[in-house]
Write a protein that holds these residues in place. Structure first.
Motif, PDB file in Angstrom:
ATOM      1  N   THR A 122      32.943  -7.531 -13.628  1.00 28.71           N
ATOM      2  CA  THR A 122      32.271  -6.578 -14.517  1.00 28.71           C
ATOM      3  C   THR A 122      33.108  -6.303 -15.752  1.00 28.71           C
ATOM      4  O   THR A 122      32.585  -6.158 -16.856  1.00 28.71           O
ATOM      5  N   LEU A 123      34.409  -6.242 -15.568  1.00 32.84           N
ATOM      6  CA  LEU A 123      35.317  -5.926 -16.669  1.00 32.84           C
ATOM      7  C   LEU A 123      35.250  -6.975 -17.777  1.00 32.84           C
ATOM      8  O   LEU A 123      35.366  -6.643 -18.958  1.00 32.84           O
ATOM      9  N   GLY A 124      35.061  -8.235 -17.414  1.00 29.28           N
ATOM     10  CA  GLY A 124      35.107  -9.288 -18.419  1.00 29.28           C
ATOM     11  C   GLY A 124      33.768  -9.863 -18.823  1.00 29.28           C
ATOM     12  O   GLY A 124      33.718 -10.692 -19.738  1.00 29.28           O
ATOM     13  N   ASP A 125      32.689  -9.454 -18.164  1.00 29.40           N
ATOM     14  CA  ASP A 125      31.388 -10.045 -18.470  1.00 29.40           C
ATOM     15  C   ASP A 125      30.835  -9.514 -19.796  1.00 29.40           C
ATOM     16  O   ASP A 125      31.007  -8.337 -20.123  1.00 29.40           O
ATOM     17  N   TYR A 126      30.188 -10.397 -20.549  1.00 32.85           N
ATOM     18  CA  TYR A 126      29.558  -9.978 -21.799  1.00 32.85           C
ATOM     19  C   TYR A 126      28.102 -10.414 -21.873  1.00 32.85           C
ATOM     20  O   TYR A 126      27.354  -9.942 -22.754  1.00 32.85           O
ATOM     21  N   ILE A 127      27.647 -11.279 -20.960  1.00 35.33           N
ATOM     22  CA  ILE A 127      26.277 -11.795 -21.032  1.00 35.33           C
ATOM     23  C   ILE A 127      25.279 -10.741 -20.568  1.00 35.33           C
ATOM     24  O   ILE A 127      24.238 -10.526 -21.216  1.00 35.33           O
ATOM     25  N   ILE A 128      25.564 -10.079 -19.454  1.00 32.54           N
ATOM     26  CA  ILE A 128      24.633  -9.064 -18.951  1.00 32.54           C
ATOM     27  C   ILE A 128      24.465  -7.914 -19.944  1.00 32.54           C
ATOM     28  O   ILE A 128      23.326  -7.531 -20.260  1.00 32.54           O
ATOM     29  N   PRO A 129      25.538  -7.316 -20.492  1.00 29.90           N
ATOM     30  CA  PRO A 129      25.323  -6.264 -21.496  1.00 29.90           C
ATOM     31  C   PRO A 129      24.644  -6.776 -22.757  1.00 29.90           C
ATOM     32  O   PRO A 129      23.984  -5.998 -23.455  1.00 29.90           O
ATOM     33  N   GLN A 130      24.799  -8.061 -23.058  1.00 28.94           N
ATOM     34  CA  GLN A 130      24.168  -8.618 -24.252  1.00 28.94           C
ATOM     35  C   GLN A 130      22.658  -8.731 -24.076  1.00 28.94           C
ATOM     36  O   GLN A 130      21.895  -8.493 -25.008  1.00 28.94           O
ATOM     37  N   ILE A 131      22.209  -9.076 -22.864  1.00 31.73           N
ATOM     38  CA  ILE A 131      20.783  -9.292 -22.612  1.00 31.73           C
ATOM     39  C   ILE A 131      20.113  -8.004 -22.143  1.00 31.73           C
ATOM     40  O   ILE A 131      18.996  -7.688 -22.556  1.00 31.73           O
ATOM     41  N   ILE A 132      20.785  -7.269 -21.272  1.00 27.99           N
ATOM     42  CA  ILE A 132      20.219  -6.034 -20.726  1.00 27.99           C
ATOM     43  C   ILE A 132      21.177  -4.894 -21.064  1.00 27.99           C
ATOM     44  O   ILE A 132      22.257  -4.787 -20.487  1.00 27.99           O
ATOM     45  N   GLY A 133      20.799  -4.064 -21.965  1.00 28.91           N
ATOM     46  CA  GLY A 133      21.668  -2.966 -22.360  1.00 28.91           C
ATOM     47  C   GLY A 133      21.370  -2.516 -23.778  1.00 28.91           C
ATOM     48  O   GLY A 133      20.466  -3.028 -24.448  1.00 28.91           O
ATOM     49  N   THR A 134      22.142  -1.575 -24.243  1.00 32.69           N
ATOM     50  CA  THR A 134      21.982  -1.016 -25.570  1.00 32.69           C
ATOM     51  C   THR A 134      22.892  -1.738 -26.553  1.00 32.69           C
ATOM     52  O   THR A 134      23.541  -2.726 -26.215  1.00 32.69           O
ATOM     53  N   SER A 135      22.973  -1.210 -27.759  1.00 35.71           N
ATOM     54  CA  SER A 135      23.841  -1.801 -28.778  1.00 35.71           C
ATOM     55  C   SER A 135      25.295  -1.387 -28.625  1.00 35.71           C
ATOM     56  O   SER A 135      26.153  -1.878 -29.361  1.00 35.71           O
TER      57      SER A 135
END
Length: 323
Positions: free
Chosen positions: A262-275
């Motif tokens: 979770t600490l290093g992931d960037y794909i999930i916040p990029q697709i599902i999440g806010t700005s």
């Protein structure tokens, strides 16, 4: 050949074979006589890969974090300085770090809560084909594409998704609307909210928590649970004083995966999440779009330092024995 050699060959029935001819034969004989040389040759490629490609690139990235960006020309100033690390203390960058660490902690806690009863059932009651079915059910999501799972969840959590449809059918849509109206965890829909990011993180990393916990619970002797019950302990007391302490190394071992991923992931916040950015997104943005490689490198040092302390604490709790 002497009489003794002839007698040895007749009686020994080839106990020690003669040297084979050719290059391959001599090479095989050398490895048989010197097993340490064979072990060295087998370990040399992965060690070189780890030392040069992985650790070399990691140290190169660490070196970049001690450089800075010239504010006028935008070029990298290759002089050692701590200025870039000072930029991490800006409120906007601190907000990114705190948001990421908070998400990692929440995902780890939620994964442990969800994983424990599943792992307990598999360790205590599942036998034969049911245990095989358990492993198949846990491992099956890992066989599908990472991006496919994320985009599937984006459709599920969207305003027109199946989750909204279900809550409308049971007349609980007001509950989702009230939750989404909250300032931090809410948003226009679950697919563009902190809550949606949290749900997908838990789903994707949950198998990495279940398996170590299940392995730790299988090591707990069943007679300890029975003895606790015979001595008058309630189920809650048995869980608190017997099961949980013995399963804790497995929980910590699983948390290493859920927390670090979770600490290093960037794909999930990029697709599902806010700005609002996470550390992985900040690294991607600064290295790609902004071209600020020193600041991107400084951001990557943050998870390394956090995980260093985390692994140190996990080792103290015996988590590596449950991996």
């Amino acid at each position: 050949m002497s009489l003794a050699d002839a007698t040895y060959r007749a009686d020994g029935a080839g106990a020690i074979l003669p040297d084979r001819g050719g290059v391959l034969g001599r090479l095989s004989d050398t490895f048989w006589r010197r097993p340490g040389m064979l072990l060295l040759l087998m370990l040399l490629p992965p060690v070189l890969w780890l030392g040069i490609v992985y650790l070399g690139s990691l140290f190169a990235l660490l070196l970049q974090s001690f450089f800075s960006i010239d504010e006028f020309s935008g070029l990298i100033n290759r002089e050692f300085t701590l200025k870039t690390y000072g930029e991490l203390l800006r409120p906007s960058n601190l907000d990114i770090i705190l948001r990421t660490v908070t998400m990692a902690v929440l995902v780890t806690i939620a994964s442990a809560v969800v994983a424990f009863p599943i792992a307990y059932y598999a360790a205590r009651y599942a036998r034969g084909k049911w245990k095989a079915l358990f492993y198949l059910g846990i491992m099956l999501p890992l066989w599908s594409s990472y991006l496919v799972k994320i985009y599937a969840w984006k459709l599920i959590l969207a305003k027109e998704g199946i989750l909204t449809w279900f809550f409308e059918k049971v007349h609980l849509q007001w509950l989702i609307d009230a939750w989404l109206s909250l300032p931090v965890v809410g948003g226009n829909s679950l697919s563009v909210s902190f809550t949606g990011t949290f749900i997908v993180f838990v789903y994707v990393w949950l198998p990495f928590m279940i398996l170590p916990v299940q392995a730790a619970l299988e090591r707990v002797p069943s007679n300890l649970v029975e003895a606790s019950s015979d001595l008058g302990a309630t189920p809650a007391q048995t869980f608190r004083n017997v099961l949980f302490p013995l399963a804790l190394p497995g929980i910590v071992a699983g948390s290493i995966f859920t927390f670090s991923l979770t600490l290093g992931d960037y794909i999930i916040p990029q697709i599902i999440g806010t700005s609002r950015l996470f550390i992985g997104q900040a690294v991607y943005a600064h290295q790609g779009t902004a071209g600020n490689i020193p600041l991107a490198a400084a951001f990557t040092v943050v998870p390394i330092v956090v995980m260093g302390f985390y692994l140190w604490g996990a080792k103290k709790m015996g988590a590596f024995d449950a991996l």
